[in-house]
Design an enzyme around this catalytic site. Structure first.
Site, short mmCIF file in Angstrom:
data_model
loop_
_atom_site.label_atom_id
_atom_site.label_comp_id
_atom_site.label_asym_id
_atom_site.label_seq_id
_atom_site.Cartn_x
_atom_site.Cartn_y
_atom_site.Cartn_z
N HIS A 102 27.54 -24.66 28.30
CA HIS A 102 26.34 -24.06 27.69
C HIS A 102 25.94 -22.77 28.38
CE1 HIS A 102 23.61 -26.64 30.48
NE2 HIS A 102 23.32 -25.39 30.77
N GLU A 113 23.19 -25.77 23.88
CA GLU A 113 24.13 -26.86 24.14
C GLU A 113 25.31 -26.80 23.16
OE1 GLU A 113 23.81 -28.41 26.76
OE2 GLU A 113 21.88 -29.41 27.06
N ASP A 126 15.13 -19.08 29.43
CA ASP A 126 14.70 -20.39 28.94
C ASP A 126 13.57 -20.98 29.77
OD1 ASP A 126 16.38 -20.77 31.12
OD2 ASP A 126 17.95 -21.77 30.00
C1 GLP Z 1 20.84 -24.76 33.32
C2 GLP Z 1 20.15 -23.50 32.77
C3 GLP Z 1 21.14 -22.40 32.56
C4 GLP Z 1 22.00 -22.32 33.80
C5 GLP Z 1 22.92 -23.52 33.83
C6 GLP Z 1 23.72 -23.63 35.10
O1 GLP Z 1 20.70 -25.85 32.49
N1 GLP Z 1 19.39 -23.68 31.59
O2 GLP Z 1 20.47 -21.18 32.28
O3 GLP Z 1 22.79 -21.16 33.76
O4 GLP Z 1 22.22 -24.71 33.54
O5 GLP Z 1 22.93 -24.04 36.18
P1 GLP Z 1 23.39 -23.95 37.69
O6 GLP Z 1 23.47 -22.50 38.01
O7 GLP Z 1 22.31 -24.64 38.47
O8 GLP Z 1 24.71 -24.63 37.78
#
Ligand code: GLP
Length: 241
Positions: free
Chosen positions: A138, A143, A67
């Site tokens: 998600h 979402e 993404d």
């Molecule tokens: C973000 C990203 C995801 C990620 C998730 C968890 O919004 N778009 O790809 O896996 O949230 O993030 P984190 O690893 O910082 O908790």
């Protein structure tokens, strides 16, 4: 879904690192799906370390990130492209033209989505996809209530996700409201998937994924349909499961 419980974040990262290196060694032209966020940082450090010790090379690897924020250029310090350069790409021998991140700053985002799907098809699909888990369940930026048959598309970010990611930005106003994300169906076409989960704040979502039913209100629950998913999670993340 196989579940591997690790003592802590470091062990989770190391186990994922071993798996990624195995995949690179097994395949002639490996295609990796990569994630951003805090969760995979330890994995990238471990892979960089292995590269520096001559244990792995990335010259034949192609990567696709999940993404990117809409409106941020690859040079923007908050873009996922910048994150990937800083945390991984610039430290290894992955040729720049084999590292793909969705383009969040073209004038035509829907064309960028189609082009991205086409690139993945041309590469022969993803062999190993790394995923993190959002606090609301998600995956990538899909979402809750994203249709399970979604493809790469532009999405609106929920307030909960913008809040969770605000720590990377100077102020809440700077957090983008939209992103390009690989769709759930696109992610499911990967041959193998590793979901990394760490910390108490993910415990409720992970428990729901493991024990709950398949539902579009928990996007990660689509993984129950995939034949080759491994969840690597630490004790804190599994504390409610
Ligand atoms: C973000 C990203 C995801 C990620 C998730 C968890 O919004 N778009 O790809 O896996 O949230 O993030 P984190 O690893 O910082 O908790």
């Amino acid at each position: 879904m196989e579940i591997i419980k690790t003592k802590d974040y470091d062990e989770m990262s190391k186990q994922a690192c071993v798996k990624v290196i195995e995949t690179i060694e097994e395949m002639h032209q490996p295609v990796l799906g990569l994630a951003t966020g805090s969760t995979p940082e330890g994995l990238y450090k471990c892979l960089i370390d292995a590269y520096k010790r001559n244990k792995v090379h990335f010259d034949k690897v192609t990567t696709f990130n999940l993404d990117e924020y809409i409106g941020l250029s690859p040079e923007d310090k908050n873009s996922y492209h910048y994150y990937m350069n800083e945390n991984f790409f610039k430290h290894i021998d992955l040729p720049a033209d084999q590292a793909n991140v969705p383009k969040g700053n073209t004038g035509n985002a829907s064309q960028a989505c189609e082009d991205y799907e086409q690139l993945i098809r041309e590469a022969g699909h993803i062999d190993l996809q790394i995923l993190g888990l959002g606090v609301n369940g998600h995956i990538a930026f899909n979402e809750p209530h994203t249709p399970f048959n979604s493809r790469t598309q532009v999405v609106d970010l929920t307030e909960s996700t913008r809040d969770a990611n605000a720590r990377f930005f100077e102020s809440m106003d700077d957090v983008p409201t939209q992103a390009i994300t690989m769709g759930l169906e696109s992610i499911m076409e990967s041959r193998e998937i590793i979901l990394l989960v760490s910390g108490f704040k993910k415990a409720a979502a992970l428990a729901e994924l493991i024990h709950g039913k398949k539902t579009e209100s928990l996007p990660a629950s689509i993984l129950k349909n995939h034949p080759n998913v491994t969840i690597i999670a630490d004790e804190e993340a599994l504390s409610k499961a």
